[in-house]
Design a protein around this motif. Structure first.
Motif, short mmCIF file in Angstrom:
data_model
loop_
_atom_site.label_atom_id
_atom_site.label_comp_id
_atom_site.label_asym_id
_atom_site.label_seq_id
_atom_site.Cartn_x
_atom_site.Cartn_y
_atom_site.Cartn_z
N ARG A 16 0.85 -1.19 0.00
CA ARG A 16 0.00 0.00 0.00
C ARG A 16 0.88 1.24 0.00
N THR A 17 0.36 2.32 -0.55
CA THR A 17 1.11 3.57 -0.66
C THR A 17 0.30 4.70 -0.03
N MET A 18 0.95 5.56 0.75
CA MET A 18 0.30 6.70 1.39
C MET A 18 0.29 7.89 0.44
N HIS A 19 -0.84 8.59 0.38
CA HIS A 19 -1.02 9.77 -0.48
C HIS A 19 -1.71 10.87 0.31
N GLN A 20 -1.65 12.08 -0.22
CA GLN A 20 -2.30 13.24 0.40
C GLN A 20 -2.95 14.09 -0.67
N TYR A 21 -3.94 14.87 -0.25
CA TYR A 21 -4.47 15.96 -1.09
C TYR A 21 -4.61 17.18 -0.19
N ASP A 22 -4.60 18.35 -0.79
CA ASP A 22 -4.65 19.59 -0.03
C ASP A 22 -5.25 20.66 -0.93
N VAL A 23 -6.40 21.20 -0.53
CA VAL A 23 -7.13 22.16 -1.33
C VAL A 23 -7.49 23.36 -0.46
N THR A 24 -7.31 24.56 -0.98
CA THR A 24 -7.75 25.78 -0.30
C THR A 24 -8.53 26.63 -1.30
N VAL A 25 -9.72 27.05 -0.89
CA VAL A 25 -10.61 27.87 -1.71
C VAL A 25 -11.16 28.99 -0.84
N THR A 26 -11.37 30.14 -1.42
CA THR A 26 -11.97 31.26 -0.70
C THR A 26 -13.34 31.55 -1.28
N THR A 27 -14.30 31.83 -0.40
CA THR A 27 -15.66 32.16 -0.81
C THR A 27 -16.07 33.48 -0.19
N GLY A 28 -16.99 34.17 -0.81
CA GLY A 28 -17.53 35.40 -0.25
C GLY A 28 -18.58 35.14 0.81
N ALA A 29 -18.95 33.88 1.01
CA ALA A 29 -19.96 33.52 2.00
C ALA A 29 -19.38 33.56 3.41
N PRO A 30 -20.20 33.91 4.39
CA PRO A 30 -19.73 33.90 5.77
C PRO A 30 -19.52 32.47 6.28
N PRO A 31 -18.65 32.31 7.28
CA PRO A 31 -18.38 30.97 7.82
C PRO A 31 -19.64 30.24 8.28
N GLU A 32 -20.62 30.95 8.82
CA GLU A 32 -21.84 30.30 9.32
C GLU A 32 -22.58 29.59 8.19
N THR A 33 -22.61 30.20 7.02
CA THR A 33 -23.29 29.59 5.87
C THR A 33 -22.55 28.35 5.40
N VAL A 34 -21.23 28.46 5.29
CA VAL A 34 -20.41 27.33 4.86
C VAL A 34 -20.55 26.18 5.87
N TRP A 35 -20.49 26.51 7.14
CA TRP A 35 -20.57 25.50 8.20
C TRP A 35 -21.88 24.72 8.13
N LYS A 36 -22.99 25.42 7.96
CA LYS A 36 -24.30 24.76 7.91
C LYS A 36 -24.35 23.73 6.78
N LEU A 37 -23.72 24.04 5.66
CA LEU A 37 -23.69 23.10 4.54
C LEU A 37 -22.81 21.89 4.84
N LEU A 38 -21.69 22.11 5.51
CA LEU A 38 -20.78 21.00 5.83
C LEU A 38 -21.39 20.00 6.79
N VAL A 39 -22.05 20.48 7.84
CA VAL A 39 -22.55 19.56 8.87
C VAL A 39 -23.85 18.87 8.50
N ASP A 40 -24.49 19.32 7.43
CA ASP A 40 -25.74 18.71 6.98
C ASP A 40 -25.46 17.85 5.74
N ALA A 41 -25.30 16.56 5.96
CA ALA A 41 -24.96 15.64 4.86
C ALA A 41 -25.99 15.68 3.74
N ALA A 42 -27.24 15.99 4.07
CA ALA A 42 -28.28 16.02 3.04
C ALA A 42 -28.02 17.10 1.99
N THR A 43 -27.23 18.13 2.32
CA THR A 43 -26.95 19.20 1.34
C THR A 43 -25.81 18.84 0.40
#
Length: 173
Positions: A16-43
């Motif tokens: 087996r081989t170990m791998h990584q990924y690393d992504v950074t993106v900026t949005t104009g949305a506030p953290p509260e909006t982004v957070w609500k989408l992350l914690v709700d799997a249905a979205t």
């Protein structure tokens, strides 16, 4: 970044081989909006590259869309269903998960960190992870997953911005 393959197996299992990924993106949305989408799997199917949430294989989903540590969120992409167990949650700032079941990877763990922009104009999304694959999958999986996760983060950023605009097209202050 790819690490050297693990030592050759001695019990008949493939290397087996170990791998990584690393992504950074900026949005104009506030953290509260982004957070609500992350914690709700249905979205997730609304903004990500996954096709659907497989509720039959998920465990512990919150009916109000605020999945807790320990919840397993099963996502279908094409014919493949993968499961992610939430392992850490810091309200509005960090969501971490690990592999619950995934046919292509082992020892997968990832973190999504949200940082408010210094001027209050949006959020930086930092999504990164580490996983092992078979030697054979190691030929294409790192490039594929880096691109897939870039699309995930970009979709989240874009959808969060759309949710942050009122009906008249103005962003909340």
């Amino acid at each position: 970044m790819t690490h050297a393959p693990h030592a050759a197996p001695t019990d008949g299992q493939e290397s087996r081989t170990m791998h990584q990924y690393d992504v950074t993106v900026t949005t104009g949305a506030p953290p509260e909006t982004v957070w609500k989408l992350l914690v709700d799997a249905a979205t997730w199917p609304l903004w990500s590259k996954v096709d659907s949430l497989d509720t039959a294989r998920s465990v512990g989903l919150d009916p109000d869309g605020d999945d807790a540590v320990g919840a397993v969120r099963a996502f279908r992409t094409g014919r493949t269903v993968t499961g992610e167990r939430l392992t850490e949650k810091v309200e509005g700032r960090l969501l971490a998960y690990e592999d619950a079941f995934n046919p292509s990877m082992r020892d997968y763990h990832a973190r999504i960190e949200l940082t408010p922009a210094a001027d209050g104009s949006g959020t930086t999304i930092h999504w990164y992870g580490e996983y092992e694959t078979s030697w054979l999958l190691g030929w294409f999986m790192p490039r594929y997953l880096q691109k897939f996760m870039q699309g995930m983060a970009e979709g989240l950023a874009r959808y969060a911005e759309e949710r942050s605009v009122d009906p008249d097209g103005h962003r909340p202050s």
